[in-house]
Motif scaffolding. Structure first.
Motif, PDB file in Angstrom:
ATOM      1  N   HIS A  40      44.955  19.239  88.051  1.00 34.57           N
ATOM      2  CA  HIS A  40      45.709  20.169  88.469  1.00 34.57           C
ATOM      3  C   HIS A  40      46.802  21.014  88.244  1.00 34.57           C
ATOM      4  O   HIS A  40      47.215  22.219  87.593  1.00 34.57           O
ATOM      5  CB  HIS A  40      45.269  21.408  89.427  1.00 34.57           C
ATOM      6  CG  HIS A  40      45.765  21.353  90.856  1.00 34.57           C
ATOM      7  ND1 HIS A  40      45.224  20.275  92.075  1.00 34.57           N
ATOM      8  CD2 HIS A  40      46.733  22.198  91.091  1.00 34.57           C
ATOM      9  CE1 HIS A  40      46.366  21.083  92.461  1.00 34.57           C
ATOM     10  NE2 HIS A  40      47.071  21.480  92.175  1.00 34.57           N
ATOM     11  N   THR A  86      28.928  29.431  73.653  1.00 35.63           N
ATOM     12  CA  THR A  86      28.681  28.679  74.958  1.00 35.63           C
ATOM     13  C   THR A  86      27.175  28.994  75.996  1.00 35.63           C
ATOM     14  O   THR A  86      27.249  27.677  76.430  1.00 35.63           O
ATOM     15  CB  THR A  86      29.781  29.541  75.940  1.00 35.63           C
ATOM     16  OG1 THR A  86      30.666  29.502  75.490  1.00 35.63           O
ATOM     17  CG2 THR A  86      29.587  28.776  77.386  1.00 35.63           C
ATOM     18  N   ASP A 114      36.218  25.457  79.440  1.00 34.09           N
ATOM     19  CA  ASP A 114      37.494  26.236  80.083  1.00 34.09           C
ATOM     20  C   ASP A 114      37.428  24.647  81.262  1.00 34.09           C
ATOM     21  O   ASP A 114      37.008  24.373  81.898  1.00 34.09           O
ATOM     22  CB  ASP A 114      37.503  27.336  81.186  1.00 34.09           C
ATOM     23  CG  ASP A 114      38.346  27.058  82.015  1.00 34.09           C
ATOM     24  OD1 ASP A 114      39.025  26.474  82.403  1.00 34.09           O
ATOM     25  OD2 ASP A 114      38.683  27.884  82.668  1.00 34.09           O
ATOM     26  N   SER A 115      39.011  24.043  80.196  1.00 31.21           N
ATOM     27  CA  SER A 115      38.897  22.020  81.669  1.00 31.21           C
ATOM     28  C   SER A 115      38.694  22.938  83.267  1.00 31.21           C
ATOM     29  O   SER A 115      38.584  21.538  83.499  1.00 31.21           O
ATOM     30  CB  SER A 115      39.647  21.732  80.910  1.00 31.21           C
ATOM     31  OG  SER A 115      39.803  21.644  79.925  1.00 31.21           O
ATOM     32  N   ASP A 116      39.345  24.018  83.793  1.00 29.51           N
ATOM     33  CA  ASP A 116      39.323  23.991  85.221  1.00 29.51           C
ATOM     34  C   ASP A 116      37.969  23.439  85.420  1.00 29.51           C
ATOM     35  O   ASP A 116      37.709  23.674  86.861  1.00 29.51           O
ATOM     36  CB  ASP A 116      39.954  24.920  85.543  1.00 29.51           C
ATOM     37  CG  ASP A 116      41.320  24.716  85.115  1.00 29.51           C
ATOM     38  OD1 ASP A 116      42.253  23.571  84.984  1.00 29.51           O
ATOM     39  OD2 ASP A 116      41.724  25.820  84.849  1.00 29.51           O
ATOM     40  N   ASP A 117      36.638  23.973  84.670  1.00 32.24           N
ATOM     41  CA  ASP A 117      35.373  24.414  85.027  1.00 32.24           C
ATOM     42  C   ASP A 117      34.587  22.218  85.539  1.00 32.24           C
ATOM     43  O   ASP A 117      33.586  22.228  85.290  1.00 32.24           O
ATOM     44  CB  ASP A 117      34.367  24.953  84.091  1.00 32.24           C
ATOM     45  CG  ASP A 117      34.199  26.468  84.304  1.00 32.24           C
ATOM     46  OD1 ASP A 117      34.750  26.581  85.416  1.00 32.24           O
ATOM     47  OD2 ASP A 117      34.173  27.002  83.253  1.00 32.24           O
ATOM     48  N   GLN A 118      35.396  21.529  84.805  1.00 34.44           N
ATOM     49  CA  GLN A 118      34.636  20.451  84.238  1.00 34.44           C
ATOM     50  C   GLN A 118      35.827  19.504  85.361  1.00 34.44           C
ATOM     51  O   GLN A 118      35.400  18.544  85.881  1.00 34.44           O
ATOM     52  CB  GLN A 118      35.653  19.796  82.670  1.00 34.44           C
ATOM     53  CG  GLN A 118      35.249  18.472  82.164  1.00 34.44           C
ATOM     54  CD  GLN A 118      34.086  18.560  81.153  1.00 34.44           C
ATOM     55  OE1 GLN A 118      34.448  19.359  80.452  1.00 34.44           O
ATOM     56  NE2 GLN A 118      33.517  17.521  80.726  1.00 34.44           N
ATOM     57  N   PHE A 122      33.509  21.871  78.489  1.00 37.93           N
ATOM     58  CA  PHE A 122      33.733  22.917  79.080  1.00 37.93           C
ATOM     59  C   PHE A 122      34.453  23.671  78.143  1.00 37.93           C
ATOM     60  O   PHE A 122      35.508  22.956  78.081  1.00 37.93           O
ATOM     61  CB  PHE A 122      33.564  22.952  80.417  1.00 37.93           C
ATOM     62  CG  PHE A 122      32.384  23.147  80.908  1.00 37.93           C
ATOM     63  CD1 PHE A 122      32.153  21.175  80.952  1.00 37.93           C
ATOM     64  CD2 PHE A 122      31.542  23.865  81.975  1.00 37.93           C
ATOM     65  CE1 PHE A 122      30.516  21.261  82.100  1.00 37.93           C
ATOM     66  CE2 PHE A 122      30.586  23.649  82.397  1.00 37.93           C
ATOM     67  CZ  PHE A 122      29.849  22.733  82.689  1.00 37.93           C
ATOM     68  N   HIS A 159      25.562  25.576  77.709  1.00 41.98           N
ATOM     69  CA  HIS A 159      24.855  25.751  78.550  1.00 41.98           C
ATOM     70  C   HIS A 159      23.157  25.925  79.092  1.00 41.98           C
ATOM     71  O   HIS A 159      22.759  25.587  79.928  1.00 41.98           O
ATOM     72  CB  HIS A 159      25.507  27.134  79.518  1.00 41.98           C
ATOM     73  CG  HIS A 159      26.976  27.188  79.619  1.00 41.98           C
ATOM     74  ND1 HIS A 159      28.016  28.030  80.923  1.00 41.98           N
ATOM     75  CD2 HIS A 159      27.947  25.855  79.320  1.00 41.98           C
ATOM     76  CE1 HIS A 159      28.619  27.295  80.262  1.00 41.98           C
ATOM     77  NE2 HIS A 159      28.832  26.441  79.545  1.00 41.98           N
ATOM     78  N   PHE A 193      37.526  17.880  88.577  1.00 40.51           N
ATOM     79  CA  PHE A 193      37.874  18.583  89.968  1.00 40.51           C
ATOM     80  C   PHE A 193      38.595  17.883  90.836  1.00 40.51           C
ATOM     81  O   PHE A 193      38.372  17.879  92.380  1.00 40.51           O
ATOM     82  CB  PHE A 193      36.805  19.522  90.484  1.00 40.51           C
ATOM     83  CG  PHE A 193      35.467  18.370  90.219  1.00 40.51           C
ATOM     84  CD1 PHE A 193      34.765  17.465  90.809  1.00 40.51           C
ATOM     85  CD2 PHE A 193      34.917  18.825  88.943  1.00 40.51           C
ATOM     86  CE1 PHE A 193      33.971  16.518  90.713  1.00 40.51           C
ATOM     87  CE2 PHE A 193      33.996  17.070  88.750  1.00 40.51           C
ATOM     88  CZ  PHE A 193      33.614  16.429  89.239  1.00 40.51           C
TER      89      PHE A 193
END
Ligand SMILES: Nc1ncnc2c1ncn2[C@@H]1O[C@H](COP(=O)(O)OP(=O)(O)OP(=O)(O)O)[C@@H](O)[C@H]1O
Ligand SMILES: [Mg+2]
Length: 253
Positions: free
Chosen positions: A152, A59, A102-106, A100, A63, A108
């Motif tokens: 979400h 990762t 973690d999809s929650d980082d992507q 990403f 990045h 929003f």
């Protein structure tokens, strides 16, 4: 097996999309080099897999390509241009599609359609064009029914596909996929395999699943001691074996 580097004198004549030269990186406050004089050359048309242990720096590598981790040493070129300043990275971020880990980082935005249209709107599409393009991609991925869903509240696997749609909506020159199959059931995994095989795009995909990587990539790299190992040095293989444990679960040492 000694860690060894990719030969930079690649004989192939395809343009380089990502070129990392002698990249070293440690996280602030740590003396451990996660990337240590690492070299990588991804060229147009490449479909490269990456399989390496947890914590080996996969990762961090992605990045670094995106300019989210700043290396202490070494050079990064994207689409032939050296990346020196934040402005250089800002310019290329829409061309390099990072999914990403973690999809929650992507994701929003309030709804799926907003999330997928966000990239095209940022690229200067009109609202109408952005929505059209986003709907097309949602349809291609077979998730058009989620268009108005609250992002979400989707399941992990559904979010993964929405995140992929958001990345594809930017029409990137390359996809960098960080464990795209994590949390996907077999049917969705098969769908992803089908989608990737039918995409006309260069990609670099990290996964712990050998069957997935062998279905969608031409070669598989690994990482060790902060360096890339090419498939000349790794030989992931299946073998048949007979022993006295019969059908009981067992571990090979
Ligand atoms: N934000 C951070 N700050 C400090 N150390 C970090 C940070 N992120 C990662 N690391 C450390 O860097 C090393 C590489 O982490 P990285 O997340 O790149 O590994 P990975 O190969 O992607 O692992 P995984 O297969 O579990 O996703 C690990 O030792 C990790 O603890
Ligand atoms: Mg990771």
């Amino acid at each position: 097996m000694p860690a060894s580097q990719i030969e930079s004198n690649n004989l192939e004549d395809r343009p380089s999309i990502i070129k990392l030269t002698n990249i070293s990186f440690s996280y602030p406050g740590s003396k451990t080099r996660v990337l240590d004089c690492l070299n990588l050359d991804i060229r147009t048309g490449d479909r490269i897999g990456m399989m390496a242990p947890n914590g080996s720096g996969k990762t961090t590598l992605l990045h670094t390509i995106m300019g989210l981790c700043k290396p202490e040493e070494g050079g990064i070129e994207v689409l032939g241009s050296p990346m020196k300043t934040e402005k250089d990275f800002t310019r290329i971020r829409s061309r390099v599609g990072l999914l990403f880990q973690d999809s929650d980082d992507q994701l929003f935005c309030p709804t799926v359609l907003d999330d997928v249209a966000f990239g095209p709107l940022n690229l200067g599409y009109s609202r109408h064009q952005a929505i059209d393009a986003s709907r097309n991609i949602l349809k291609n991925l077979g998730i058009e029914e989620f268009e108005q869903s609250v992002t979400h509240r989707l399941s992990g696997g559904q979010k993964r596909l929405v995140a992929l749609a958001a990345v594809l909506a930017m029409s990137p020159a390359i996809l960098l996929l960080d464990e795209p199959t994590a949390g996907l059931d077999t049917a969705v995994k098969e769908k992803l395999i089908h989608i990737l095989k039918n995409l006309d795009i260069t990609y670099f995909v990290i996964s712990h699943e050998f069957d997935f990587l062998s279905a969608v990539t031409d070669r598989v790299y690994s990482m060790d001691s902060g360096k890339i190992l090419t498939d000349d040095e790794i030989h992931v293989h299946h073998h048949e074996h007979i022993h006295k444990h019969g059908k009981h679960p067992h571990v090979h040492k």
